[in-house]
Design a protein around this motif. Structure first.
Motif, PDB file in Angstrom:
ATOM      1  N   VAL A   9      11.792  -4.044  -4.344  1.00  0.00           N
ATOM      2  CA  VAL A   9      11.492  -3.216  -3.176  1.00  0.00           C
ATOM      3  C   VAL A   9      11.630  -4.099  -1.953  1.00  0.00           C
ATOM      4  CG1 VAL A   9       9.709  -1.898  -1.982  1.00  0.00           C
ATOM      5  CG2 VAL A   9       9.913  -1.752  -4.457  1.00  0.00           C
ATOM      6  N   SER A  10      12.412  -3.635  -0.981  1.00  0.00           N
ATOM      7  CA  SER A  10      12.550  -4.399   0.248  1.00  0.00           C
ATOM      8  C   SER A  10      11.993  -3.570   1.408  1.00  0.00           C
ATOM      9  CB  SER A  10      14.013  -4.745   0.501  1.00  0.00           C
ATOM     10  OG  SER A  10      14.767  -3.567   0.663  1.00  0.00           O
ATOM     11  N   PHE A  11      11.586  -4.247   2.433  1.00  0.00           N
ATOM     12  CA  PHE A  11      11.041  -3.572   3.602  1.00  0.00           C
ATOM     13  C   PHE A  11      11.401  -4.357   4.839  1.00  0.00           C
ATOM     14  CE2 PHE A  11       7.912  -6.254   1.588  1.00  0.00           C
ATOM     15  CZ  PHE A  11       7.359  -6.975   2.628  1.00  0.00           C
ATOM     16  N   THR A  12      11.577  -3.647   5.927  1.00  0.00           N
ATOM     17  CA  THR A  12      11.893  -4.275   7.203  1.00  0.00           C
ATOM     18  C   THR A  12      10.922  -3.802   8.258  1.00  0.00           C
ATOM     19  OG1 THR A  12      13.461  -2.526   7.735  1.00  0.00           O
ATOM     20  CG2 THR A  12      14.358  -4.503   6.701  1.00  0.00           C
ATOM     21  N   LYS A  13      10.722  -4.597   9.239  1.00  0.00           N
ATOM     22  CA  LYS A  13       9.821  -4.260  10.330  1.00  0.00           C
ATOM     23  C   LYS A  13      10.563  -3.348  11.310  1.00  0.00           C
ATOM     24  CE  LYS A  13       6.857  -6.436  13.707  1.00  0.00           C
ATOM     25  NZ  LYS A  13       6.404  -7.714  14.261  1.00  0.00           N
ATOM     26  N   ALA A  63       0.823  -1.212   0.000  1.00  0.00           N
ATOM     27  CA  ALA A  63       0.000   0.000   0.000  1.00  0.00           C
ATOM     28  C   ALA A  63       0.854   1.258   0.000  1.00  0.00           C
ATOM     29  CB  ALA A  63      -0.922  -0.001   1.209  1.00  0.00           C
ATOM     30  N   LYS A  64       1.932   1.275   0.788  1.00  0.00           N
ATOM     31  CA  LYS A  64       2.798   2.451   0.841  1.00  0.00           C
ATOM     32  C   LYS A  64       3.492   2.688  -0.497  1.00  0.00           C
ATOM     33  CE  LYS A  64       3.759   2.595   5.754  1.00  0.00           C
ATOM     34  NZ  LYS A  64       4.787   2.579   6.800  1.00  0.00           N
ATOM     35  N   ARG A  65       3.982   1.622  -1.110  1.00  0.00           N
ATOM     36  CA  ARG A  65       4.669   1.785  -2.404  1.00  0.00           C
ATOM     37  C   ARG A  65       3.676   2.189  -3.493  1.00  0.00           C
ATOM     38  NH1 ARG A  65       8.515   3.843  -5.177  1.00  0.00           N
ATOM     39  NH2 ARG A  65       9.061   2.676  -7.022  1.00  0.00           N
ATOM     40  N   ALA A  66       2.473   1.640  -3.457  1.00  0.00           N
ATOM     41  CA  ALA A  66       1.451   2.017  -4.452  1.00  0.00           C
ATOM     42  C   ALA A  66       1.086   3.492  -4.297  1.00  0.00           C
ATOM     43  CB  ALA A  66       0.219   1.135  -4.308  1.00  0.00           C
ATOM     44  N   ARG A  67       1.029   3.975  -3.065  1.00  0.00           N
ATOM     45  CA  ARG A  67       0.722   5.388  -2.824  1.00  0.00           C
ATOM     46  C   ARG A  67       1.830   6.277  -3.410  1.00  0.00           C
ATOM     47  NH1 ARG A  67       0.251   5.560   2.653  1.00  0.00           N
ATOM     48  NH2 ARG A  67      -1.775   4.575   2.430  1.00  0.00           N
ATOM     49  N   PRO A 112      -0.872   1.974 -10.184  1.00  0.00           N
ATOM     50  CA  PRO A 112       0.160   1.980  -9.145  1.00  0.00           C
ATOM     51  C   PRO A 112       0.191   0.692  -8.323  1.00  0.00           C
ATOM     52  CG  PRO A 112      -1.160   3.977  -9.011  1.00  0.00           C
ATOM     53  CD  PRO A 112      -1.791   3.097 -10.038  1.00  0.00           C
ATOM     54  N   PHE A 113      -0.984   0.113  -8.043  1.00  0.00           N
ATOM     55  CA  PHE A 113      -1.036  -1.126  -7.271  1.00  0.00           C
ATOM     56  C   PHE A 113      -0.366  -2.273  -8.019  1.00  0.00           C
ATOM     57  CE2 PHE A 113      -3.111  -5.106  -6.113  1.00  0.00           C
ATOM     58  CZ  PHE A 113      -2.848  -5.133  -4.758  1.00  0.00           C
ATOM     59  N   GLU A 114      -0.651  -2.380  -9.294  1.00  0.00           N
ATOM     60  CA  GLU A 114      -0.069  -3.459 -10.083  1.00  0.00           C
ATOM     61  C   GLU A 114       1.446  -3.302 -10.198  1.00  0.00           C
ATOM     62  OE1 GLU A 114      -0.670  -5.733 -14.367  1.00  0.00           O
ATOM     63  OE2 GLU A 114      -1.895  -3.989 -13.880  1.00  0.00           O
ATOM     64  N   ILE A 115       1.908  -2.083 -10.388  1.00  0.00           N
ATOM     65  CA  ILE A 115       3.354  -1.839 -10.476  1.00  0.00           C
ATOM     66  C   ILE A 115       4.021  -2.191  -9.152  1.00  0.00           C
ATOM     67  CG2 ILE A 115       5.133  -0.091 -10.821  1.00  0.00           C
ATOM     68  CD1 ILE A 115       3.106   1.397 -12.628  1.00  0.00           C
ATOM     69  N   ALA A 116       3.431  -1.783  -8.032  1.00  0.00           N
ATOM     70  CA  ALA A 116       3.983  -2.097  -6.710  1.00  0.00           C
ATOM     71  C   ALA A 116       3.986  -3.605  -6.469  1.00  0.00           C
ATOM     72  CB  ALA A 116       3.191  -1.389  -5.630  1.00  0.00           C
ATOM     73  N   LEU A 117       2.948  -4.282  -6.905  1.00  0.00           N
ATOM     74  CA  LEU A 117       2.859  -5.729  -6.759  1.00  0.00           C
ATOM     75  C   LEU A 117       3.995  -6.415  -7.514  1.00  0.00           C
ATOM     76  CD1 LEU A 117       1.039  -8.042  -5.667  1.00  0.00           C
ATOM     77  CD2 LEU A 117      -0.082  -8.016  -7.876  1.00  0.00           C
ATOM     78  N   ILE A 118       4.252  -5.981  -8.733  1.00  0.00           N
ATOM     79  CA  ILE A 118       5.327  -6.559  -9.540  1.00  0.00           C
ATOM     80  C   ILE A 118       6.676  -6.277  -8.902  1.00  0.00           C
ATOM     81  CG2 ILE A 118       6.486  -6.459 -11.774  1.00  0.00           C
ATOM     82  CD1 ILE A 118       3.704  -5.798 -12.992  1.00  0.00           C
TER      83      ILE A 118
END
Length: 79
Positions: free
Chosen positions: A70-74, A24-28, A57-63
Motif C-alpha cells: 500500500v502506498s500513500f502520498t501527501k 488507520a484509513k486502510r484498516a477502516r 484489520p489493523f494487523e493486516i494493514a500494518l503488514i
C-alpha cells in the motif's frame, strides 16, 4: 502481533503522523471488507493484499504497509 520492526514504518512515510493516518484509513477499509465478507455482501473495496491468517484489520494493514503493498502520498492543501 510482532512490533519488533516498528521502525520500518517510519521509513515508509514522510512522518509518523502520515503513516498513522494511512494505517488507520486502510484498516477502516479492511474492516468494512471483512464485515461484508462475513455477511456475504458485495462491496467495492480492495481485499487484503497479503496472505495472512489474521482477521484483525489493523494487523493486516500494518503488514501491507510494511511490505510496501500500500502506498500513500501527501496531498497538497490549498489553505
Amino acid at each position: 502481533m510482532d512490533f519488533t520492526d516498528i521502525d520500518a514504518l517510519n521509513r515508509v512515510g514522510d512522518s509518523k503522523y502520515s503513516t498513522c493516518i494511512a494505517l488507520a484509513k486502510r484498516a477502516r477499509e479492511l474492516g468494512l471488507f471483512l464485515t461484508a465478507k462475513k455477511n456475504i455482501e458485495r462491496i467495492n473495496i480492495i481485499p487484503p493484499l497479503v496472505d495472512t491468517d489474521s482477521e484483525d484489520p489493523f494487523e493486516i494493514a500494518l503488514i501491507e504497509i510494511k511490505e510496501g503493498k500500500v502506498s500513500f502520498t501527501k496531498q497538497k492543501s490549498n489553505v
